[in-house]
Design an enzyme around this catalytic site. Structure first.
Site, PDB file in Angstrom:
ATOM      1  N   GLU A 242       0.828  -1.208   0.000  1.00 30.93           N
ATOM      2  CA  GLU A 242       0.000   0.000   0.000  1.00 30.93           C
ATOM      3  C   GLU A 242       0.866   1.262   0.000  1.00 30.93           C
ATOM      4  OE1 GLU A 242      -3.048  -0.214  -0.567  1.00 30.93           O
ATOM      5  OE2 GLU A 242      -3.469  -2.304  -0.066  1.00 30.93           O
TER       6      GLU A 242
ATOM      7  N   ARG B 274     -18.209  -0.514   5.517  1.00 34.98           N
ATOM      8  CA  ARG B 274     -19.379  -1.145   4.901  1.00 34.98           C
ATOM      9  C   ARG B 274     -20.025  -2.141   5.859  1.00 34.98           C
ATOM     10  NH1 ARG B 274     -17.279  -2.900  -0.777  1.00 34.98           N
ATOM     11  NH2 ARG B 274     -15.486  -1.720  -0.104  1.00 34.98           N
TER      12      ARG B 274
ATOM     13  N   CYS C 128      -7.652  -1.533   8.049  1.00 30.58           N
ATOM     14  CA  CYS C 128      -6.273  -1.559   7.557  1.00 30.58           C
ATOM     15  C   CYS C 128      -5.804  -0.146   7.226  1.00 30.58           C
ATOM     16  CB  CYS C 128      -6.159  -2.482   6.342  1.00 30.58           C
ATOM     17  SG  CYS C 128      -6.335  -4.211   6.819  1.00 30.58           S
TER      18      CYS C 128
ATOM     19  N   HIS D  77      -1.032  -5.644   2.323  1.00 31.03           N
ATOM     20  CA  HIS D  77      -2.233  -6.486   2.352  1.00 31.03           C
ATOM     21  C   HIS D  77      -1.885  -7.887   1.861  1.00 31.03           C
ATOM     22  CE1 HIS D  77      -5.616  -3.391   2.725  1.00 31.03           C
ATOM     23  NE2 HIS D  77      -5.983  -4.395   3.488  1.00 31.03           N
TER      24      HIS D  77
HETATM   25  N1  PCA Z   1      -8.386  -6.646   6.803  1.00 34.05           N
HETATM   26  C1  PCA Z   1      -9.363  -5.588   6.922  1.00 34.05           C
HETATM   27  C2  PCA Z   1      -9.399  -5.247   8.387  1.00 34.05           C
HETATM   28  C3  PCA Z   1      -8.676  -6.327   9.095  1.00 34.05           C
HETATM   29  C4  PCA Z   1      -8.007  -7.089   8.027  1.00 34.05           C
HETATM   30  O1  PCA Z   1      -7.210  -8.023   8.202  1.00 34.05           O
HETATM   31  C5  PCA Z   1      -9.071  -4.396   6.004  1.00 34.05           C
HETATM   32  O2  PCA Z   1      -8.559  -4.612   4.889  1.00 34.05           O
HETATM   33  O3  PCA Z   1      -9.367  -3.263   6.347  1.00 34.05           O
END
Ligand code: PCA
Length: 213
Positions: A79, A89, A142, A166
């Site tokens: 990211e 959501r 996140c 991610h």
């Molecule tokens: N993914 C979610 C929140 C916790 C996670 O592991 C996100 O992409 O925001």
């Protein structure tokens, strides 16, 4: 100065979150001479913001790498942008569902990652790990951790290098679904280790350069 590595507990319908497992697996390990503090964060925005603030204040880390699960991603997503927005959501694990609310009232619209994201991308691909740069970490937990770590670095006047990665589903997790992209756990672990190593190597190089001038 320690390295903070965060992951998350499971959320929504998931019973497993590879990011939390990576943080647990690397907790206490050393990388380029620095110790990793691996932390599993709750998928609950109020508690998570306080935890991030507390960790930044008390540990003043050299690096803060957040990780989380991105269910539909087929690759490791590095990211680059964190936005000052919560637009959930689905409710978080405490039942809170902020919509169109800034994370910090006094914060700027967005921050960019301060970890060397392009170099990380190159090194992951060289290691045979599918990865790409991403310009949105979403508007859920996140993005919140990513933004909070960057905002608190500025607020506290720290030099922390901040990033967020991610992760896709883990292989066995995807095997319980009909069609879902995934990566094996050891590949995700390696991707996180490489991301930290590249960042620390870059920090070392800049320290040597400063000493020379
Ligand atoms: N993914 C979610 C929140 C916790 C996670 O592991 C996100 O992409 O925001």
């Amino acid at each position: 100065m320690p390295i903070i590595l965060t992951g998350f507990e499971p959320f929504g319908k998931e019973r497993y979150n590879p990011s939390g497992e990576v943080a647990k697996a690397l907790n206490g390990k050393r990388i380029c001479g620095e110790t990793i503090v691996g932390v599993v964060l709750p998928v609950a925005y109020r508690r998570t913001i306080s935890l991030v603030e507390k960790m930044m204040e008390e540990l003043k880390p050299s690096v803060f790498l957040g990780t989380g699960l991105a269910p539909s991603s087929p690759v490791i997503r590095i990211e680059r942008m964190a936005v000052n927005l919560m637009d959930f959501r689905k409710p978080d694990n405490d039942g809170d569902k902020p919509v169109d609310v800034p994370i910090y009232e006094d914060g700027p619209l967005a921050y960019m990652a301060t970890m060397p994201t392009r170099d990380i991308l190159i090194r992951l691909r060289e290691a045979g790990i599918p990865a790409s740069l991403s310009y949105s970490a979403g508007t859920y937990l996140c993005n919140l951790v990513f933004y909070a770590a960057l905002h608190n670095t500025v607020r506290l006047g720290l030099n922390t290098k901040v990033g967020f990665v991610h992760l896709p589903y883990e292989l066995r997790q995807a095997a319980e679904k009909d069609v879902a992209p995934s990566l094996p756990f050891d590949v995700m672990l390696k991707a996180v280790e490489i991301s930290l190593r590249v960042t620390l190597e870059e920090l070392d190089r800049s320290l040597v350069a400063t000493k020379r001038t």
